[in-house]
Design an enzyme around this catalytic site. Structure first.
Site, PDB file in Angstrom:
ATOM      1  CG  MET A 201      -1.862   1.227   1.222  1.00 16.59           C
ATOM      2  SD  MET A 201      -2.737   1.456   2.789  1.00 16.59           S
ATOM      3  CE  MET A 201      -3.733  -0.025   2.837  1.00 16.59           C
ATOM      4  CB  THR A 202       2.550   3.348  -1.772  1.00 17.99           C
ATOM      5  OG1 THR A 202       3.336   4.523  -1.600  1.00 17.99           O
ATOM      6  CG2 THR A 202       2.189   3.194  -3.243  1.00 17.99           C
ATOM      7  CB  VAL A 203      -0.832   7.589  -0.156  1.00 15.16           C
ATOM      8  CG1 VAL A 203      -1.463   8.931  -0.545  1.00 15.16           C
ATOM      9  CG2 VAL A 203      -1.903   6.637   0.353  1.00 15.16           C
ATOM     10  NE  ARG A 209      -0.297  15.719   7.809  1.00 14.91           N
ATOM     11  CZ  ARG A 209       0.194  16.600   8.687  1.00 14.91           C
ATOM     12  NH1 ARG A 209       1.282  17.283   8.397  1.00 14.91           N
ATOM     13  NH2 ARG A 209      -0.432  16.790   9.830  1.00 14.91           N
ATOM     14  CB  ILE A 212      -5.670   8.792  -0.065  1.00 14.61           C
ATOM     15  CG1 ILE A 212      -6.299  10.099  -0.566  1.00 14.61           C
ATOM     16  CG2 ILE A 212      -5.568   7.779  -1.200  1.00 14.61           C
ATOM     17  CD1 ILE A 212      -5.485  10.821  -1.617  1.00 14.61           C
ATOM     18  CG  ASP A 241       7.191   2.458   8.011  1.00 16.07           C
ATOM     19  OD1 ASP A 241       8.085   3.314   7.974  1.00 16.07           O
ATOM     20  OD2 ASP A 241       7.106   1.527   7.184  1.00 16.07           O
ATOM     21  CB  ALA A 243       2.364   7.741  10.143  1.00 19.20           C
ATOM     22  CE1 TYR A 248      -2.172  -0.382   7.170  1.00 20.66           C
ATOM     23  CE2 TYR A 248       0.001  -0.747   8.101  1.00 20.66           C
ATOM     24  CZ  TYR A 248      -0.804  -0.509   7.014  1.00 20.66           C
ATOM     25  OH  TYR A 248      -0.255  -0.400   5.764  1.00 20.66           O
TER      26      TYR A 248
END
Length: 305
Positions: A201-203, A209, A212, A241, A243, A248
């Site tokens: 998963m990546t944005v 912020r 998404i 990680d 954030a 999660y």
């Protein structure tokens, strides 16, 4: 971290012998356009197409079928469902978000996003992005051939400047639904192969912020709830990680197992394997409309490849 990714990509290439998808229908439309977004959407609107296709539907609109594979009728139904899966959201900023399954014509832009995100998470210089893109494309092509046992979701973002706003790829996430879609060489701690698994998963950096990442996670859960009866879902999160870990945790995931400190000897980051027991599908829909504003600010893909 860099060695882990490269090694496991190579391992995947050695052990996965997959076929490319081919179309059995007219050429697809462009990957996205303004017409794909609704003209107006309530602030917390959620639209999900989850009707079961009839046999006539499958004949009139045949799904993409992996060459050289025999697909049962339930698999054909699942492929049809994946093709029609779409979620629309209006973000707090006023921008629109469309989440759907990645198609062939989306491959290059998805590869570019993932390659840049992997390079960022591994602190690699820009020249390595092209090499990563080559490996990512091979990986995604092989994973796409596992549909309907696995799928890649992508999210398109349209800015708040009305119908004329810019549209761009905002994020992506990969899901495996069962043992047939499981990754051949998942990261440690190893998740159960017969359970749904969320990864990569990546944005996009400029769009973080805005919640998404949260919507991609909830869309993954929504899709899993429709594709399998197994309720336990797993994912990995690197210990550094914070954030993503917070996101999660707020979504109901808890640490199931953690890498041994000896994993550092292989130049890999220590990771948590996290697990969640999914609620009934109706409860997932209500959860999807809970916005988190800042928990995807450092979201980066796990080193699954």
């Amino acid at each position: 971290m860099a060695l882990s990714v490269c090694s496991s990509v190579d391992h995947t290439h050695r052990h996965l012998h997959l076929h490319l998808l081919r179309h059995h229908q007219p050429p697809p439309p462009p990957p996205f356009s303004k017409s794909h977004f609704p003209k107006s959407t309530p602030r917390f609107n959620l639209t999900l197409n989850c009707s079961s296709p009839s046999s006539s539907d499958l004949q009139d609109n045949p799904p993409l079928i992996p060459s050289g594979k025999f697909l049962s009728y339930p698999d054909l139904q699942n492929l049809q469902f994946l093709q029609s899966f779409k979620l629309f959201h209006k973000l707090p900023s006023g921008s629109m978000l469309l989440i759907r399954v990645m198609q062939d014509q989306d491959m290059d832009i998805t590869v570019e996003l993932l390659a840049e995100s992997f390079a960022e998470s591994m602190m690699l210089p820009k020249p390595y992005v092209k090499l990563l893109a080559f490996l990512v494309k091979q990986y995604l092509t092989e994973r796409r051939a596992l549909m309907p046992h696995a799928a890649t979701l992508i999210a398109f973002h349209r800015s708040e400047r009305g119908e004329g706003g810019d549209i761009e790829l905002a994020g992506t996430v990969e899901i495996s639904f069962d043992k047939l879609g499981a990754n051949a060489s998942p990261p440690t701690p190893t998740p159960p192969k017969d359970a749904p698994y969320i990864c990569n998963m990546t944005v996009k950096k400029t769009l973080r912020r805005q919640g998404i990442g949260w919507h991609l996670l909830k869309a993954s859960e929504q899709l899993i709830s429709q594709m399998t009866s197994v309720r336990e879902v797993y994912l990995h999160c690197r210990m550094i990680d914070s954030a993503p870990f917070n996101m999660y945790s707020k979504a109901g995931y808890s640490v199931f197992k953690t890498d041994s400190i000896f994993i550092l000897l292989t130049l890999q980051r220590r990771k948590h394997l996290m697990c969640k027991q999914l609620p009934p599908p109706t409860d997932i829909v209500s959860e999807t409309n809970s916005f988190l504003y800042d928990d995807d600010k450092t979201l980066a893909p796990t080193d699954v490849m």
